[in-house]
Design an enzyme around this catalytic site. Structure first.
Site, short mmCIF file in Angstrom:
data_model
loop_
_atom_site.label_atom_id
_atom_site.label_comp_id
_atom_site.label_asym_id
_atom_site.label_seq_id
_atom_site.Cartn_x
_atom_site.Cartn_y
_atom_site.Cartn_z
N ASP A 197 -0.06 -7.73 1.89
CA ASP A 197 0.38 -6.33 1.76
C ASP A 197 1.90 -6.24 1.78
OD1 ASP A 197 0.46 -3.60 1.64
OD2 ASP A 197 -0.36 -3.26 3.65
N SER A 228 4.30 2.16 8.19
CA SER A 228 3.92 1.14 7.21
C SER A 228 5.14 0.65 6.43
CB SER A 228 2.90 1.70 6.22
OG SER A 228 1.67 1.95 6.85
N HIS A 265 0.81 -1.22 0.00
CA HIS A 265 0.00 0.00 0.00
C HIS A 265 0.85 1.27 0.00
CE1 HIS A 265 0.37 -0.15 4.53
NE2 HIS A 265 0.43 1.15 4.35
#
Length: 552
Positions: free
Chosen positions: A417, A507, A368
């Site tokens: 992810d 992230s 992402h």
């Protein structure tokens, strides 16, 4: 400096040379130094307690003096009262000349705990005027401006001399930047917040020299902190590394400027209100016209500016009052602690996500971080760069271009992810740049897992300058299902107490278990630091996909 103060000896191994409670004024000295001439070291200041010299200082702004934090703390760890501190500036004579100025506020680095983060900013009551005898020294702000090993660095101060006498005249001497090995031999807890300066026997810094500036290429690169053993010993002297603290130092200067701006705006605002109020009472409605409307407009503009400045002041105050909130609730990383950690950045240098070095050509991050919208189409690789080998997201290490981006084609709805970044040039491994081995087994429930990153300290908060880390607990797939209804094999949930965990900007960052990469940061539930576990892509589950795409 000889340790004449009651706080001067820390444990048994090294001496801190500065102030203390009832603080006995120490003699100052640079061992084996030479007298400074008028016009030299015009940024140097004598920090004084009860009118006697205790430490050196450095003029870094028209109202700011930079010195060592321990110079301003008594033996009960309380900051001394500002009315006991003064500063002599504009003179090479510690007893005469120049002028004595007084202190408005004392700001110790919030993470100061002797001997670490030994730095403080004094804000003066009045502004200094730059002249031929008084100047402002520029700060080293990046690793690139730090002196390399073996280079000469100049230090000046009024510290005690080897004879035990105190010089009236500022003394200066040249040091050589010591190797990390030499520094660690003397002080095992040495990290990137410090550096060491080597000297001959019976030379170096001593009592009264704490806070002295170390100068390289006309920039302030260090602050004298402590000596190992005794003054002039065979061990190098330890200095605070200014570039690591540059952002904090500048925030202190900005805090003072913003506070002054708010004060001025309050005055303007009230003057405008009083003027408009008097106008209403002294003029009939027909006479008010444009002048009255202009008055009202000025008042409104002043009010808006006041509110904005007050918000800025509050943000700065909060940032300086609680700098220890990390990765949400974590700690500062030291250099080489996480040599596999990278900062994925846009070309303007802004931090986007974390990532992990898994080979000399590949970085593992979250899908992402690099896809357009919710699909698997990626942004062009040329949009990104990677900083490696630094705990500072905005400085140090190396910046590398991205050649190719590979996203797991099964990515979607938080699942799978992960993505690989292939670098244009292979990495050269050093102690600060190393790959991390990918996991080859599951993490047992309840085991400690270490996360790291430059993510915000709170939801929608500010990014820290320095890499942060924290320890979380691994959950089984079943426990993850019970906690957040995400009990799937491709996930690993990491539990934490409230006020801890990953956040925006973390992230793609690593989760490390026993030196192996077990997770890639993906998402949080109910905001950062909630009582819900954080979601990570399980590296063990994706091991075959990773190895297939990096050619192993």
């Amino acid at each position: 400096m000889w340790p004449t103060l009651n706080i001067a000896l820390l444990v048994i191994t090294f001496a801190i040379f500065g102030t203390s409670h009832a603080i006995v004024p120490p003699a100052g000295r640079i061992l084996g130094g030479e007298g400074a001439a008028t016009g030299q070291f015009t940024f140097a200041a004598s920090v004084r307690l009860d009118s006697a010299h205790v430490c050196g200082g450095n003029i870094i702004g028209t109202r700011q003096i930079l010195t060592a934090a321990h110079c301003l703390v008594d033996n009960k760890k309380y900051v001394v009262n500002t009315n006991r501190i003064s500063v002599r500036v504009g003179s090479v004579n510690q007893f005469a000349g120049g002028k004595i100025v007084y202190v408005d506020t004392i700001a110790l680095h919030p993470a100061y705990e002797r001997p670490t983060n030994d730095i403080a900013v004094l804000t003066l009551i009045t502004e200094l005027e730059v002249s031929s005898k008084l100047s402002i020294i520029a700060l080293a702000k990046s690793i690139e401006e730090e002196p390399p090993v073996g280079s000469e660095v100049v230090v000046a101060g009024w510290g005690e001399q080897f004879s035990g006498m105190t010089p009236y005249k500022l003394q200066s001497t040249k040091f050589t930047v010591a190797t990390d090995e030499s520094c660690t031999n003397g002080y095992a807890a040495n990290d990137e917040t410090m550096f060491c300066l080597a000297h001959s026997l019976k030379q170096g810094t001593c009592t009264g020299d704490a806070g002295n500036g170390a100068i390289y290429n006309n920039r302030l690169v260090g602050i004298s902190s402590f000596v190992v053993g005794n003054c002039g010993s065979r061990y190098p002297d330890v200095f605070v590394n200014i570039s690591v603290f540059a952002a904090w130092i500048e925030s202190q200067i900005e805090l003072v400027a913003t506070r002054s701006k708010v004060t001025a705006l309050i005055l303007i605002y009230h003057l405008c209100l009083n003027y408009c109020h008097n106008w209403r009472h002294n003029h009939v409605l027909s006479e008010r016209g444009n002048s009255f409307r202009l008055c009202t407009l000025i008042s409104k503009v002043a009010e808006i500016m006041l509110v904005r400045s007050a918000i800025t002041l509050t943000i700065l105050w909060l940032a300086n009052a609680a700098p220890n909130e990390r990765v949400v609730g974590g700690f500062d990383a030291y250099i080489s602690q996480f040599p596999y950690q990278i900062s994925l950045q846009h070309l303007d240098g802004s931090h986007s996500c974390g990532g992990s070095i898994i080979s000399n050509k590949f970085i593992l991050t979250a899908a992402h971080c690099v896809v357009v919208g919710n699909g698997i189409e990626t942004y062009p690789p040329r949009f990104y760069q990677v900083r490696v080998g630094s705990v500072q997201r905005a400085a140090g290490g190396q910046l590398l271009n991205v050649k190719r981006i590979i996203v797991n084609k099964s990515y979607g709805n938080f699942l799978n992810d992960i993505a690989l970044l292939e670098l244009e040039e292979p990495l050269e491994f050093t102690k600060n740049i190393q790959p991390i081995e990918i996991a080859d087994e599951e993490v047992p429930s309840g085991e400690d897992v270490i996360i790291s990153g430059w993510g915000t300290l709170t939801t929608f908060g500010y990014l820290p300058h320095r890499l942060q880390w924290n320890t979380l607990k691994a959950l089984t797939t079943e426990e993850c299902e019970d906690a957040i209804k995400m009990g799937v094999d491709s996930f690993i949930c990491l539990a934490h107490q409230s006020g801890n965990g990953a956040c925006n900007g973390d992230s793609g960052g690593p989760a490390n278990y026993k030196g192996k990469l077990v997770g890639v940061a993906g998402f949080v539930i109910n905001g950062c630091g909630s009582n819900k576990p954080d979601g990570y892509a399980k590296v063990f589950y994706h091991r075959d996909w990773i190895k297939a795409h990096i050619g192993e």
